[in-house]
Write a protein that holds these residues in place. Sequence first.
Motif, mmCIF file in Angstrom:
data_model
loop_
_atom_site.group_PDB
_atom_site.id
_atom_site.type_symbol
_atom_site.label_atom_id
_atom_site.label_comp_id
_atom_site.label_asym_id
_atom_site.label_seq_id
_atom_site.Cartn_x
_atom_site.Cartn_y
_atom_site.Cartn_z
ATOM 1 N N GLU A 1 -36.223 17.523 -57.558
ATOM 2 C CA GLU A 1 -36.618 17.757 -58.947
ATOM 3 C C GLU A 1 -35.568 18.547 -59.719
ATOM 4 N N GLN A 2 -35.020 19.589 -59.111
ATOM 5 C CA GLN A 2 -34.079 20.442 -59.833
ATOM 6 C C GLN A 2 -32.744 19.765 -60.081
ATOM 7 N N LEU A 3 -32.360 18.850 -59.193
ATOM 8 C CA LEU A 3 -31.066 18.176 -59.325
ATOM 9 C C LEU A 3 -31.197 16.743 -59.823
ATOM 10 N N ASP A 4 -32.414 16.331 -60.158
ATOM 11 C CA ASP A 4 -32.660 14.970 -60.660
ATOM 12 C C ASP A 4 -32.051 13.910 -59.745
ATOM 13 N N LEU A 5 -32.352 14.005 -58.452
ATOM 14 C CA LEU A 5 -31.786 13.058 -57.489
ATOM 15 C C LEU A 5 -32.422 11.677 -57.588
ATOM 16 N N GLY A 6 -33.621 11.587 -58.135
ATOM 17 C CA GLY A 6 -34.243 10.287 -58.356
ATOM 18 C C GLY A 6 -34.870 9.661 -57.131
ATOM 19 N N LEU A 7 -35.147 10.456 -56.115
ATOM 20 C CA LEU A 7 -35.741 9.910 -54.902
ATOM 21 C C LEU A 7 -37.260 9.908 -55.003
ATOM 22 N N SER A 8 -37.871 8.862 -54.484
ATOM 23 C CA SER A 8 -39.327 8.807 -54.437
ATOM 24 C C SER A 8 -39.836 9.704 -53.324
ATOM 25 N N ARG A 9 -41.126 9.960 -53.324
ATOM 26 C CA ARG A 9 -41.694 10.758 -52.229
ATOM 27 C C ARG A 9 -41.554 10.035 -50.890
ATOM 28 N N GLU A 10 -41.654 8.723 -50.914
ATOM 29 C CA GLU A 10 -41.448 7.961 -49.685
ATOM 30 C C GLU A 10 -40.023 8.112 -49.180
ATOM 31 N N ASP A 11 -39.050 8.171 -50.105
ATOM 32 C CA ASP A 11 -37.663 8.433 -49.706
ATOM 33 C C ASP A 11 -37.526 9.831 -49.095
ATOM 34 N N LEU A 12 -38.202 10.799 -49.693
ATOM 35 C CA LEU A 12 -38.102 12.169 -49.206
ATOM 36 C C LEU A 12 -38.693 12.311 -47.802
ATOM 37 N N VAL A 13 -39.709 11.503 -47.486
ATOM 38 C CA VAL A 13 -40.242 11.495 -46.115
ATOM 39 C C VAL A 13 -39.119 11.208 -45.124
ATOM 40 N N LEU A 14 -38.314 10.198 -45.416
ATOM 41 C CA LEU A 14 -37.234 9.805 -44.504
ATOM 42 C C LEU A 14 -36.122 10.843 -44.467
ATOM 43 N N VAL A 15 -35.848 11.464 -45.613
ATOM 44 C CA VAL A 15 -34.851 12.548 -45.641
ATOM 45 C C VAL A 15 -35.279 13.668 -44.705
ATOM 46 N N CYS A 16 -36.543 14.074 -44.813
ATOM 47 C CA CYS A 16 -37.035 15.190 -43.998
ATOM 48 C C CYS A 16 -37.139 14.810 -42.526
ATOM 49 N N GLN A 17 -37.509 13.581 -42.253
ATOM 50 C CA GLN A 17 -37.555 13.130 -40.859
ATOM 51 C C GLN A 17 -36.156 13.150 -40.245
ATOM 52 N N GLN A 18 -35.158 12.699 -41.006
ATOM 53 C CA GLN A 18 -33.794 12.719 -40.493
ATOM 54 C C GLN A 18 -33.323 14.156 -40.251
ATOM 55 N N ALA A 19 -33.700 15.065 -41.131
ATOM 56 C CA ALA A 19 -33.341 16.465 -40.937
ATOM 57 C C ALA A 19 -33.902 16.984 -39.623
ATOM 58 N N GLU A 20 -35.167 16.655 -39.340
ATOM 59 C CA GLU A 20 -35.796 17.154 -38.116
ATOM 60 C C GLU A 20 -35.250 16.446 -36.878
ATOM 61 N N ASN A 21 -35.025 15.134 -36.982
ATOM 62 C CA ASN A 21 -34.539 14.384 -35.824
ATOM 63 C C ASN A 21 -33.099 14.720 -35.492
ATOM 64 N N ASP A 22 -32.222 14.647 -36.483
ATOM 65 C CA ASP A 22 -30.788 14.636 -36.223
ATOM 66 C C ASP A 22 -30.098 15.975 -36.456
ATOM 67 N N PHE A 23 -30.719 16.867 -37.220
ATOM 68 C CA PHE A 23 -30.111 18.188 -37.416
ATOM 69 C C PHE A 23 -30.803 19.225 -36.532
ATOM 70 N N VAL A 24 -32.131 19.277 -36.607
ATOM 71 C CA VAL A 24 -32.867 20.210 -35.749
ATOM 72 C C VAL A 24 -32.859 19.737 -34.305
ATOM 73 N N GLY A 25 -32.956 18.410 -34.112
ATOM 74 C CA GLY A 25 -32.931 17.859 -32.765
ATOM 75 C C GLY A 25 -34.296 17.591 -32.168
ATOM 76 N N ALA A 26 -35.322 17.439 -33.008
ATOM 77 C CA ALA A 26 -36.672 17.123 -32.536
ATOM 78 C C ALA A 26 -36.975 15.664 -32.830
ATOM 79 N N PRO A 27 -37.245 14.833 -31.796
ATOM 80 C CA PRO A 27 -37.381 13.383 -31.991
ATOM 81 C C PRO A 27 -38.770 12.974 -32.485
ATOM 82 N N THR A 28 -39.179 13.518 -33.631
ATOM 83 C CA THR A 28 -40.501 13.245 -34.167
ATOM 84 C C THR A 28 -40.495 11.966 -35.003
ATOM 85 N N GLY A 29 -41.698 11.446 -35.244
ATOM 86 C CA GLY A 29 -41.870 10.333 -36.167
ATOM 87 C C GLY A 29 -42.048 10.849 -37.584
#
Length: 381
Positions: free
Chosen positions: A141-169
């Motif tokens: 919202e603050q940077l007007d990235l234009g992503l839908s909430r469904e897109d943000l789901v995948l962003v957050c999942q990738q953060a948890e899977n590939d940065f944190v290292g937890a293989p969640t769905g």
Amino acid sequence: MSALPDAFTALYGTIPDACFAAPGRVNLIGEHTDYNQGFVLPFAIDRVAGIALRIRPADSVRLLRVASTQGGPVVEAELESLLPAAVEPWARYVAGVFWALARRGFTLPGADILLDSTVPIGAGLSSSAAIECAVALGLNEQLDLGLSREDLVLVCQQAENDFVGAPTGMLDQSASLLSTPEHALFLDCRTREAQQVALPLASTGLQVLVIDTRVSHAHDSGGYKELVRACTQGARELGVPALRDVSVGRLDEAKEILAPKIFRRVKHIVTENQRVLDTVGLLSTDGPGAIGALLNASHASMRDDFGISCAELDLAVDTAISAGALGARMTGGGFGGSAIALLEASQADGIRTALHEAFAAAGYITPEIFSVAPGPGARRL
């Protein structure tokens, strides 16, 4: 959360641009089915992670600074060279969102963030996803990235899977971003199709109690990863893309093909998918008072077939049912965390007492017990 802006100002010496919050979740039913491309049925709760956010002025160093109201030093990380090892473990859920957005081609400025949370950590209520979703919504919202909430789901999942290292769905992030009040979220984790399913608890005289055993767990632990590997192996040996594609009717055949331990893991996923579908059906026809037996069967499957319960969770479930709950099950990734009990609101005090007495008699840590209701998803404060 009302004190978050003042706390931010006291820490950073300037007011935040905005504040955002995202809820934890209770998974009503559908455990470990998400990364097997199956079905889940969570709902957002009224415990949230909140952030105060200020975008840093452009300078030569794109710096992320993140702190917690729980105390400790401010964690700093340069966005140009963002690596998990360079960030404190608790702050990786924040930094991982920046990292995942960068993988999508966004060049983000630096930011100052102050984090607060009322979601119990390690309780199986997705405290990590709540943090990720609050940060992702705020940046979007603050940077007007234009992503839908469904897109943000995948962003957050990738953060948890590939940065944190937890293989969640995608269960946790979907619940935090897509939920609506008085509804559970029926999610198909293959197609990503989401449907709001009415979950009228208060109007039907019902309540969901969370029983936090205070036995902590972590999704990046070896036990969770072993389960993911077992499910992948089972699907491979059965010749299907994912366990979502195995029907209950095929379990007899699977038992002949798979090693006993792998078969038990597969059996849980296959039967749990069917229990999610059956729960959605009953909610639509008979209402939440009719789903207790399915909750009980889900817990038995997680205990006996998937191997993710523990003595404290079993005691919580058995005691709640014996004291009059309509149904109960552990919720979340397992190896500790919380159980939930569906009950008539008039029985809540008696069941709380029974639980405290049972835990004391067993010599366990006193559980934290609180009620939750289906609430809204991530939002600006």
